[in-house]
Write an enzyme that holds these catalytic residues in place. Structure first.
Site, PDB file in Angstrom:
ATOM      1  N   PRO A  85     105.194  -2.843 -15.442  1.00  0.00           N
ATOM      2  CA  PRO A  85     106.181  -2.429 -14.432  1.00  0.00           C
ATOM      3  C   PRO A  85     105.569  -2.141 -13.069  1.00  0.00           C
ATOM      4  CG  PRO A  85     105.811  -0.700 -16.064  1.00  0.00           C
ATOM      5  CD  PRO A  85     105.138  -1.915 -16.592  1.00  0.00           C
ATOM      6  N   ILE A 138     109.824  -7.886 -18.438  1.00  0.00           N
ATOM      7  CA  ILE A 138     109.486  -6.673 -17.684  1.00  0.00           C
ATOM      8  C   ILE A 138     109.711  -5.475 -18.598  1.00  0.00           C
ATOM      9  CG2 ILE A 138     109.991  -5.304 -15.630  1.00  0.00           C
ATOM     10  CD1 ILE A 138     111.153  -7.876 -14.388  1.00  0.00           C
ATOM     11  N   ASP A 139     108.624  -4.856 -19.026  1.00  0.00           N
ATOM     12  CA  ASP A 139     108.681  -3.785 -20.020  1.00  0.00           C
ATOM     13  C   ASP A 139     108.198  -2.489 -19.385  1.00  0.00           C
ATOM     14  OD1 ASP A 139     108.766  -2.223 -22.250  1.00  0.00           O
ATOM     15  OD2 ASP A 139     107.117  -3.209 -23.299  1.00  0.00           O
ATOM     16  N   THR A 140     109.139  -1.547 -19.206  1.00  0.00           N
ATOM     17  CA  THR A 140     108.761  -0.259 -18.615  1.00  0.00           C
ATOM     18  C   THR A 140     107.885   0.567 -19.544  1.00  0.00           C
ATOM     19  OG1 THR A 140     110.822   0.707 -19.437  1.00  0.00           O
ATOM     20  CG2 THR A 140     110.835  -0.168 -17.196  1.00  0.00           C
ATOM     21  N   GLY A 141     107.860   0.192 -20.835  1.00  0.00           N
ATOM     22  CA  GLY A 141     107.021   0.923 -21.789  1.00  0.00           C
ATOM     23  C   GLY A 141     105.578   0.466 -21.788  1.00  0.00           C
TER      24      GLY A 141
END
Length: 307
Positions: free
Chosen positions: A301, A185-188
């Site tokens: 995300p 899970i990558d918020t970027g």
């Protein structure tokens, strides 16, 4: 045998101070230099006592534990029993790692030796604990890289532990086909299809080797995905109506295209919670997203927040 008490004291003082500082850095707790010095003085004094005519009960296990606890309380205070035990455990782990590493390196580099009554003797018959100037320099030179190695390994394990909290199970459904992998899970990750504003979850193309033509895999890895789309009129593909081209900016800041597949749904399992999303595209990446294989996809995300 000549014993240099001052050198023994200085060597143990420096080693104790270094290991106390590593303990503080590892536990991420503040420390005062004068408390580190006082604790190191206590530990080094105990070692010097071994060479003095003192009662034997001072060398029992219980007394050694008392000295060790005294060093930790002198360096970091008491706080609480839980805090004391954590500091004590970390300090002992640092000691075991450094002592074991130093003994192992010395054993490899030293000449043949024998063990007699628990004491290691060299080929010349001299006990290994005899302190000489060369031995002090040898220990100090080994101490720094061993402490650095221990702290690096511990930080790496902590980073991996933090990373695993953001890793989820991903199951992709496309018709009768199902693909499963681990995703980060990558918020970027803010990749969207510019026309439909559909979030794009990036996945390694190697996970689709069973259903994609081998030629397509090669073209995706060489970033020639436009040739795949242009050849669709000649080459029939069962998911032809599910293919998309998603533009994105590469490392060189130039606009490139990623081949994506429109699935029926994606099921994400994270922290014992299942999240189902149907508005999503699966972008196919030709490389490896993680060198050690901890995950094979990067989860957008928006898919988590939608759940």
């Amino acid at each position: 045998m000549i014993v240099y008490a001052d050198l023994i004291f200085l060597l143990n003082f420096l080693m104790d101070a270094a290991m106390l500082i590593v303990t503080a850095k590892t536990r991420k707790i503040p420390f005062k230099w004068w408390r580190i010095a006082g604790s190191s003085f206590l530990g080094a004094s105990y070692v010097v006592i071994m060479f003095l005519p003192v009662p034997l009960f001072l060398f029992t296990f219980s007394v050694k534990c008392m000295f060790c606890i005294g060093m930790i309380m002198t360096a970091f205070g008491f706080g609480s029993l839980q805090n004391l035990l954590r500091n004590l455990g970390t300090f002992l782990l640092v000691n075991f790692a450094v002592a074991g590493g130093m003994f192992g390196i010395h054993y490899v580099l030293a000449s043949s030796s024998d063990v007699m009554k628990g004491i290691v003797f060299t080929q010349s018959g001299v006990a290994m604990f005899q302190v000489q100037i060369g031995s002090v320099l040898f220990v100090l030179l080994l101490l720094i890289p061993l402490l650095w190695w221990f702290r690096t390994v511990l930080q790496s394990s902590k980073q991996r532990e933090v990373l695993t909290t953001f890793v989820a199970e991903v199951t992709i459904h496309v018709g009768d086909y199902t693909a499963s992998c681990k995703g980060l899970i990558d918020t970027g990750n803010q990749l969207y299809d510019p026309l439909t504003r559909t979030p794009v979850m990036v996945m390694e193309v190697s996970e689709w080797g069973d259903v994609l033509p081998a030629e397509w895999l090669q073209r995706i890895r060489s970033a020639d995905v436009d040739q795949i789309i242009s050849g669709l009129g000649v080459e029939e593909f069962i998911w032809q109506d599910r293919l998309r081209l998603v533009p994105y900016r590469g490392v060189n800041r130039n606009t490139q295209f990623m081949l994506a597949i429109k699935p029926d749904k994606v099921v994400i399992t994270h922290n014992h919670t299942q999240i189902e999303a149907s508005k999503v595209l699966i972008g196919l990446d030709g490389g490896k997203l993680c060198n050690d294989g901890s995950y094979q996809a990067i989860i957008h995300p928006a898919l988590i927040s939608a759940g």
